[in-house]
Design a protein around this motif. Structure first.
Motif, mmCIF file in Angstrom:
data_model
loop_
_atom_site.group_PDB
_atom_site.id
_atom_site.type_symbol
_atom_site.label_atom_id
_atom_site.label_comp_id
_atom_site.label_asym_id
_atom_site.label_seq_id
_atom_site.Cartn_x
_atom_site.Cartn_y
_atom_site.Cartn_z
ATOM 1 N N PRO A 1 0.916 -1.035 0.147
ATOM 2 C CA PRO A 1 -0.193 0.032 0.117
ATOM 3 C C PRO A 1 0.939 1.255 0.075
ATOM 4 N N VAL A 2 0.168 2.280 -0.716
ATOM 5 C CA VAL A 2 0.965 3.662 -0.478
ATOM 6 C C VAL A 2 0.118 4.585 -0.717
ATOM 7 N N ASP A 3 0.216 5.460 0.086
ATOM 8 C CA ASP A 3 -1.000 6.631 0.184
ATOM 9 C C ASP A 3 -0.841 7.904 -1.020
ATOM 10 N N TRP A 4 -2.075 8.120 -1.324
ATOM 11 C CA TRP A 4 -2.091 9.006 -2.519
ATOM 12 C C TRP A 4 -1.173 10.095 -2.605
ATOM 13 N N ASP A 5 -0.684 10.870 -1.518
ATOM 14 C CA ASP A 5 0.199 11.676 -1.568
ATOM 15 C C ASP A 5 1.543 11.230 -2.125
ATOM 16 N N GLU A 6 2.119 10.137 -1.345
ATOM 17 C CA GLU A 6 3.355 9.489 -1.981
ATOM 18 C C GLU A 6 3.301 9.140 -3.364
ATOM 19 N N ALA A 7 2.236 8.603 -3.714
ATOM 20 C CA ALA A 7 1.915 8.063 -5.069
ATOM 21 C C ALA A 7 2.180 9.212 -6.175
ATOM 22 N N PHE A 8 1.724 10.564 -5.714
ATOM 23 C CA PHE A 8 1.754 11.497 -6.854
ATOM 24 C C PHE A 8 3.329 12.037 -6.582
ATOM 25 N N ASP A 9 3.905 12.192 -5.264
ATOM 26 C CA ASP A 9 5.352 12.497 -5.326
ATOM 27 C C ASP A 9 6.096 11.430 -6.119
ATOM 28 N N GLU B 1 -14.169 15.075 -19.670
ATOM 29 C CA GLU B 1 -13.449 15.963 -18.696
ATOM 30 C C GLU B 1 -12.095 15.379 -18.459
ATOM 31 N N ALA B 2 -11.969 14.037 -17.953
ATOM 32 C CA ALA B 2 -10.628 13.614 -17.923
ATOM 33 C C ALA B 2 -9.640 13.733 -18.984
ATOM 34 N N ALA B 3 -10.256 13.470 -20.054
ATOM 35 C CA ALA B 3 -9.338 13.338 -21.253
ATOM 36 C C ALA B 3 -8.969 14.726 -21.533
ATOM 37 N N PHE B 4 -9.813 15.692 -21.394
ATOM 38 C CA PHE B 4 -9.469 17.250 -21.876
ATOM 39 C C PHE B 4 -8.148 17.535 -20.847
ATOM 40 N N LEU B 5 -8.166 17.118 -19.519
ATOM 41 C CA LEU B 5 -7.307 17.407 -18.612
ATOM 42 C C LEU B 5 -6.032 16.670 -18.812
ATOM 43 N N LEU B 6 -6.173 15.457 -19.285
ATOM 44 C CA LEU B 6 -5.183 14.537 -19.526
ATOM 45 C C LEU B 6 -4.118 15.224 -20.646
ATOM 46 N N GLN B 7 -4.919 15.475 -21.737
ATOM 47 C CA GLN B 7 -3.999 16.078 -22.842
ATOM 48 C C GLN B 7 -3.424 17.500 -22.492
ATOM 49 N N LEU B 8 -4.282 18.076 -21.609
ATOM 50 C CA LEU B 8 -3.818 19.552 -21.282
ATOM 51 C C LEU B 8 -2.332 19.459 -20.478
ATOM 52 N N PHE B 9 -2.473 18.438 -19.603
ATOM 53 C CA PHE B 9 -1.335 18.302 -18.708
ATOM 54 C C PHE B 9 -0.004 17.676 -19.439
ATOM 55 N N ALA B 10 -0.272 16.853 -20.273
ATOM 56 C CA ALA B 10 0.815 16.474 -21.310
ATOM 57 C C ALA B 10 1.340 17.542 -21.973
ATOM 58 N N ARG B 11 0.556 18.445 -22.411
ATOM 59 C CA ARG B 11 1.000 19.565 -23.491
ATOM 60 C C ARG B 11 1.792 20.488 -22.540
ATOM 61 N N VAL B 12 1.394 20.674 -21.461
ATOM 62 C CA VAL B 12 1.973 21.743 -20.769
ATOM 63 C C VAL B 12 3.372 21.379 -20.135
ATOM 64 N N ALA C 1 -1.009 16.850 -11.751
ATOM 65 C CA ALA C 1 -0.475 17.944 -12.376
ATOM 66 C C ALA C 1 0.029 19.149 -11.609
ATOM 67 N N ARG C 2 -0.657 19.185 -10.452
ATOM 68 C CA ARG C 2 -0.067 20.252 -9.559
ATOM 69 C C ARG C 2 1.256 19.528 -8.873
ATOM 70 N N ARG C 3 1.214 18.368 -8.544
ATOM 71 C CA ARG C 3 2.515 17.950 -8.048
ATOM 72 C C ARG C 3 3.645 18.104 -9.013
ATOM 73 N N THR C 4 3.488 17.834 -10.036
ATOM 74 C CA THR C 4 4.455 17.951 -11.152
ATOM 75 C C THR C 4 4.907 19.034 -11.566
ATOM 76 N N LEU C 5 3.814 19.846 -11.947
ATOM 77 C CA LEU C 5 4.199 21.435 -12.454
ATOM 78 C C LEU C 5 4.621 22.438 -11.331
ATOM 79 N N GLY C 6 4.098 21.907 -10.044
ATOM 80 C CA GLY C 6 4.491 23.052 -8.876
ATOM 81 C C GLY C 6 3.521 23.998 -8.606
ATOM 82 N N LYS C 7 3.606 24.792 -7.461
ATOM 83 C CA LYS C 7 2.736 25.880 -7.133
ATOM 84 C C LYS C 7 2.621 26.834 -8.145
#
Ligand SMILES: Nc1nc2c(c(=O)[nH]1)N[C@H]1C(S)=C(S)[C@@H](COP(=O)(O)OP(=O)(O)OC[C@H]3O[C@@H](n4cnc5c(=O)[nH]c(N)nc54)[C@H](O)[C@@H]3O)O[C@H]1N2
Ligand SMILES: Nc1nc2c(c(=O)[nH]1)N[C@H]1C(S)=C(S)[C@@H](COP(=O)(O)OP(=O)(O)OC[C@H]3O[C@@H](n4cnc5c(=O)[nH]c(N)nc54)[C@H](O)[C@@H]3O)O[C@H]1N2
Ligand code: SF4
Ligand SMILES: [Mo]
Length: 763
Positions: A135-143, A169-180, A564-570
């Motif tokens: 098991p892993v908690d979500w926070d660590e998974a995103f880290d 909605e998820a598809a739109f966010l996925l391609q947005l994240f990949a392209r950012v 996206a937030r965790r990877t791209l930063g604040k």
């Protein structure tokens, strides 16, 4: 914990193939399956909400629902009920399960067994060198994900795969994240599915989608169903074809197999359907050889041109051709030279049969051609579909009421593309996206599924993130693909249920469990809904109704926003937190980026949603020339060397893509076995084999390499000469990674050249 479930072993019994589909046995079968997975109350709750305006979209296929007023109380088919119950199962995969079973042990189980374990309930990680998930908690998974993504030398070392289950909605966010992040690496299941349709239609008509509505099918004079098995894969299409027949239209079916649903249909939603003989679906059945469809449509086009020569101004729609098309002369010159001898050899049909179709065409005003994987998954899939377009253009049949109907597979596979999930979105889309979010989207084309496998194999891609689907089983050349994934530094699967893609891991691997279509989705601002687009470009809302499978699940939208937030930063200015709290804010952005979605939130609120415009229906063809494009397609046929057959890999009645739900293929009369190969009795004799003999399937490839799928049972079956059939994904190991369709790069899953090697019988 599923300990009572066993890996199935083949115990084949064969009964004669059915000559009709659906009806009472189908519904009883669905309810039996449901009660095995669920309680009676849950069964009622799930089944009554499928495809209702206030309920959820069936997670099965992309066949559209009738208009809200015309919906039946049970607006689902047997297979829709199976899909939803598979998702709504009360079985659970917990942390204890992963403690008990090593990854190597899980990898030894069948696809069936993995799926039967139930819904995934909490995030899990396999750390480098570990033998088990923990098991892993979500926070660590995103880290972990953010760290791996940021450590890449280039964003192009990351891959983001999606399956057509993903909502808009998820598809739109996925391609947005990949392209950012800076990459267009968005491989998807479409690459293995209708990609050939997208390319052929985009090039000839300017839009890679179908132009007909459900109502057009009901009122057509002539509907072709080519390379498609609706009785199993789009069961409610049979109700539509029944209505076509009731309204006086006719149906021509073209298939290598006499599929039950193409022959006769008993409608379970009508009393007459229960006890009567049902409706004969195909007025004419063309038992074509594998890959012969290009030749068939070339022959039909030659006949149309000759009929016009004989009686000018009576056969072709000359005004339509002059006003709306280019390339007619070059096409017609070529089409007149197609040799009958070649056509008859490629199709295995007689000239009289083709002439009979021709007469039907002459008597029909509104003609529609429907097709699926029997056309798209061939080396010459794109030219074949272009030739279908030529056929329709000749009589002005691409317009309201008539035209092209690529019947999509996954419930939202078309929507995912509309939302920008494609490795080569047009510049206009990238510009609109960049403008909306204040960044410059990368313009280099990304990798598709085959390209992604090559990149992982060669060490050029290191992080694989899969949203829905089962990449390792959906793709070709299983051994190559598994080795490729194992080279990754990180593999991530966002899934509802356990599958093989969880047992084939990178150095670090994550399983992120998520909500399914039927699960209630509550976020900070309250209950959310998502949207999907069906095969006929109707966009509508889908609201889950069941309590989620576990309190630890996150929705796909939430997973993407946090990643996206965790990877791209604040410092990243995009309001990811707002998107997660209120999906309406995502739709507001979509309404400004994606053409046809203006005022999205208001319009999707209407019962039944709204239809996206198809410019082709207003005689606007957004091609390079601004007109519909006739094309010249070189005659091609599949010619296996002596002693070989063309093998297609297809779906049984009891599976959803890579996942067998049970071991039967009821309509084809195959029971309790999947490692079977259906072969024409004359081919069996000619190859010196016998019915029920054990064989290995061995595929051959230009470079001299061979691939083997061991231990199949030969079943004598009325498939067309030279054209054998086995189930997918057991046969994906036979498809060479480089064996792809020209232009679309789709693996040639319906055109595998094999020999059948006898082996000593294990029984
Ligand atoms: N129950 C169920 N429903 C599904 C799915 C599922 O797995 N299970 N999958 C969904 C998905 S993603 C998709 S894409 C669709 C797929 O829907 P289909 O395309 O219907 O699926 P396949 O089983 O691949 O069947 C291909 C059909 O084409 C025929 N065929 C094969 N080769 C040729 C050829 O050369 N010429 C002609 N004319 N016919 C040929 C086969 O005999 C078969 O009838 O179904 C969707 N719906
Ligand atoms: N040889 C051969 N290969 C083929 C084909 C063929 O005909 N022959 N067909 C091709 C075609 S047409 C297609 S579309 C592909 C299918 O390829 P995929 O779409 O990749 O495969 P599926 O089997 O549909 O994926 C099943 C998994 O999806 C996950 N899942 C289900 N629902 C959800 C959900 O709501 N959210 C999330 N996150 N996960 C979910 C579950 O974990 C389940 O195990 O296979 C292709 N491969
Ligand atoms: S036809 Fe397709 S979408 Fe409709 S209920 Fe059946 S599986 Fe679901
Ligand atoms: Mo598909």
């Amino acid at each position: 914990m599923g300990s009572s479930i066993e890996d199935p072993t083949d115990q084949l019994t064969v009964t004669p193939p059915k000559e009709w589909a659906a009806g009472v046995p189908a519904v009883v079968h669905a309810i039996q399956y449901s009660l095995r997975e669920n309680s009676a109350r849950r069964t009622a709750l799930t089944l009554l909400n499928i495809n209702q305006t206030k309920g959820f979209d069936c997670p099965g296929c992309a066949w559209p629902e009738p208009a809200p007023g015309k919906r039946h109380k049970n607006e689902y088919c047997e297979n829709g009920a199976k899909h939803i119950n598979d998702e709504a199962t009360t079985r659970r995969v917990t942390a204890d399960f992963f403690r008990e079973h090593s990854i190597a042990e899980l990898d030894g189980h069948s696809d069936y067994w993995l799926n039967q374990q139930g819904r995934l309930t909490e995030p899990m990680v396999k750390r480098p060198g570990a033998t088990h998930y923990e098991p892993v908690d979500w926070d660590e998974a995103f880290d972990i994900m953010a760290r791996e993504l940021r450590a890449l030398a280039s964003p192009d070392e990351a891959l983001f795969y999606t399956s057509g289950r993903l909502n808009n909605e998820a598809a739109f966010l996925l391609q947005l994240f990949a392209r950012v992040l800076g990459t267009n690496n968005l491989p998807d299941c479409s690459n293995m599915c209708h990609e050939s349709s997208g390319f052929a239609l985009g090039e000839t008509l300017g839009i890679g989608k179908g132009n007909v509505t459900l109502d057009d099918i009901h009122h057509a004079d002539l509907v072709f169903v080519v390379g498609q098995n609706p009785g199993t894969n789009h069961p409610r299409m049979l109700s539509a074809l029944e209505e076509t027949k009731d309204n006086g239209g006719s149906v021509v079916a073209v298939n290598t197999l006499p599929e039950a649903g193409l022959m006769r249909f008993k409608n379970p939603q009508q009393v007459g359907g229960v006890i009567g003989r049902g409706t004969a679906i195909a007025d004419q059945f063309l038992h074509i050889r594998a890959g012969g469809d290009l030749a068939l449509f070339q022959a039909l086009n030659r006949l149309l041109l000759e009929a016009e020569d004989a009686a000018p101004g009576t056969v072709l729609d000359q005004d339509y051709i002059a006003a709306n098309t280019v390339g007619f002369e070059a096409f017609a010159d070529g089409a007149r030279t197609v040799a009958w001898e070649d056509v008859l050899k490629a199709t295995g049909l007689s000239r009289a049969e083709i002439e009979e179709v021709h007469r039907r065409v002459l008597g029909a005003r509104n003609v529609i051609v429907c097709w699926a994987m029997g056309l798209t998954q061939h080396k010459h899939g794109v030219p074949t579909i272009r030739e279908v377009v030529n056929f329709l253009l000749l009589r002005g049949n691409v317009r309201p009421g008539a035209g092209v109907c690529p019947v999509r597979g996954h419930s939202n596979v078309q929507g995912d593309r509309t939302m920008g999930v494609w490795e080569q979105m047009p510049q206009s889309f990238l510009d609109a996206l960049g403008k909306e979010f204040g960044f410059t989207a990368p313009t280099r084309h990304g990798l598709d599924s085959v390209g992604a496998i090559r990149a992982m194999r060669d060490g050029a891609a290191k992080v694989f993130v899969g949203l829905a689907g089962n990449f390792v089983r959906a793709t070709p050349d299983s051994e190559v693909t598994e080795a490729a994934l194992r080279r990754c530094s990180l593999t991530v699967q966002v899934s509802t249920k356990l599958n093989r893609s969880h047992t084939v891991c990178g150095e670090t691997a994550l399983i992120l469990p998520t909500l399914g279509r039927s699960d209630r989705d509550v976020q900070a601002t309250g209950e959310q809904f998502v949207t999907v687009e069906d095969s006929m470009s109707e966009v509508h809302a889908s609201r889950g109704r069941l309590a989620p499978a576990s309190p630890h699940l996150l929705s796909e939208v939430a997973i993407l926003c946090r990643l996206a937030r965790r990877t791209l930063g604040k410092e990243d200015p995009i309001a990811w937190e707002d998107f997660e709290a209120d999906y309406g804010t995502v739709r507001d952005h979509i309404s400004r980026v994606v053409p046809g979605f203006e005022d999205f939130n208001a319009r999707v609120d209407r019962p039944g949603g709204f239809a996206l415009p198809n410019p082709v229906n207003s005689a606007v063809f957004p091609t390079r020339s601004g007109k519909a494009q006739f094309s010249l397609n070189e005659f091609t046929m599949l010619e296996p060397p002596p002693g070989h057959l063309v093998l297609q890999s297809l779906r049984s009645h009891d599976q959803w893509n890579t996942i067998p739900y049970a071991m039967n293929d009821r309509y084809r009369g195959i029971h309790n076995a999947r490692r079977v190969v259906l072969v024409n009795p004359e081919d069996i004799t000619e190859l010196g084999l016998t019915d029920r003999q054990s064989v290995d399937l061995v595929s051959i490839w230009h470079d001299g390499t061979e691939r083997r799928a061991a231990g199949f049972c030969v079943v004598s079956y009325p498939t067309s000469r030279g054209s054998a059939a086995s189930y997918y994904p057991e046969t994906n190991v036979l498809v060479p990674l480089d064996s792809v369709a020209d232009i679309s790069n789709t693996p040639t899953s319906k055109g595998i050249i094999v020999r059948l090697e006898p082996v000593a019988d294990a029984h």
